[in-house]
Enzyme design. Structure first.
Site, short mmCIF file in Angstrom:
data_model
loop_
_atom_site.label_atom_id
_atom_site.label_comp_id
_atom_site.label_asym_id
_atom_site.label_seq_id
_atom_site.Cartn_x
_atom_site.Cartn_y
_atom_site.Cartn_z
N SER A 146 22.20 43.80 34.68
CA SER A 146 21.03 44.39 35.35
C SER A 146 20.08 44.93 34.30
O SER A 146 20.50 45.33 33.20
CB SER A 146 21.47 45.52 36.27
OG SER A 146 20.36 46.26 36.75
N TYR A 161 25.87 53.50 37.84
CA TYR A 161 25.53 52.08 37.96
C TYR A 161 25.02 51.55 36.62
O TYR A 161 25.42 50.47 36.18
CB TYR A 161 24.48 51.91 39.05
CG TYR A 161 24.03 50.47 39.27
CD1 TYR A 161 24.81 49.59 40.00
CD2 TYR A 161 22.83 50.02 38.74
CE1 TYR A 161 24.40 48.27 40.21
CE2 TYR A 161 22.40 48.71 38.95
CZ TYR A 161 23.20 47.85 39.67
OH TYR A 161 22.79 46.55 39.87
#
Length: 271
Positions: A146, A161
């Site tokens: 990501s 995250y």
């Protein structure tokens, strides 16, 4: 364009029932690959339509990648159904939590690690073992990281995250180095065979998407205008916008790439 063809190959996508995983599954199928998906949620109609629309074989398996037993059972069933064929693996299953750093609990963080890091890592490991066993000449593992592994996302509370996706990006070159020794050759290759089809190792790369319109981001409709302003091109991505990078990394068009990360974020991390 033949380098982009995946005709006759078999792919596995985790988290492939919807969102980016579903887009990856469709992209691989459109390029000619048979596609199996692992997911906990039921497959959407979009996945069920792939087989007929793309003329390939598809299969859905209910698998929890955070469970060692469920993941092993899923691979066993997949191997049996597809005669151990596997050339491409895209571990895409992932979760997020919108929580302040000071409020995170051990369980909250553990849940993210179980799916985003452990589940991804052992999906890749089991896939690599299957590729080695079947002697694929086109092995490609595409991990899903990501843009959150590059930046502190300004509009979300996602410290854990970011850490899990940083782990994905960090493990990519290390796994790629180890897998580079597994070079597949045609049975009794001739010099002309080697000239036309050089030996391929099992390659490992990653993709780092930016803001994408999926079920995961649907929980933050109030943030959409902010995300659009953060992107150079003034919009957030649809899952199909990330699809091409996955097909490229899965195909022979990227045969000299391994250990790399491709950022597909509309320029968010570049200004």
């Amino acid at each position: 364009m033949s380098k982009f063809s995946l005709q006759g190959r078999t792919a596995l996508v985790t988290g492939g029932a919807r969102g980016c995983g579903l887009a990856f599954a469709r992209g691989l199928a459109e390029a000619g690959a048979n596609v199996a998906v692992f997911d906990l949620v039921p497959a959407e109609p979009g996945f069920l339509a792939i087989e007929k629309e793309c003329g390939v074989r598809t299969a859905y398996y209910k698998v929890d990648v955070s469970s060692q037993e469920s993941l092993a059972n899923g691979f066993a069933e997949f191997q049996n159904d597809f005669d151990n064929a596997l050339d491409i693996c895209v571990p895409c299953a992932g979760i997020n939590r919108h929580l302040k750093f000071l409020e995170y609990t051990y369980k909250d963080h553990h849940d993210l690690l179980s799916v985003n890091v452990m589940g991804l890592y052992f999906t890749a490991q089991l896939a690599a073992k299957q590729m080695i066993a079947n002697g694929t000449q086109h092995g490609s593992i595409v991990l899903v990281a990501s843009m959150a592994s590059y930046i502190a996302v300004p509009t979300q509370l996602c410290s854990a995250y970011c850490g899990t996706k940083g782990a994905v990006r960090a493990m990519t070159p290390a796994i790629a180095k180890e897998m580079a020794e597994y070079v597949s050759l045609p049975l009794k290759p001739s010099p002309s065979d080697l000239l036309l089809s050089p030996p391929q190792n099992i390659r490992v790369n990653s993709i780092s998407p930016g803001y994408v319109r999926t079920e995961m981001t649907a929980a933050f409709p109030h943030l959409l205008p902010l995300w659009e302003r953060e992107a150079m091109n003034g919009r957030i991505a649809e899952p199909e916008d990330i699809m091409g990078a996955c097909v490229f990394l899965a195909s022979d068009a990227s045969s000299y790439m391994t250990g790399q990360d491709i950022v597909v974020d509309g320029g968010v991390t570049r200004w």
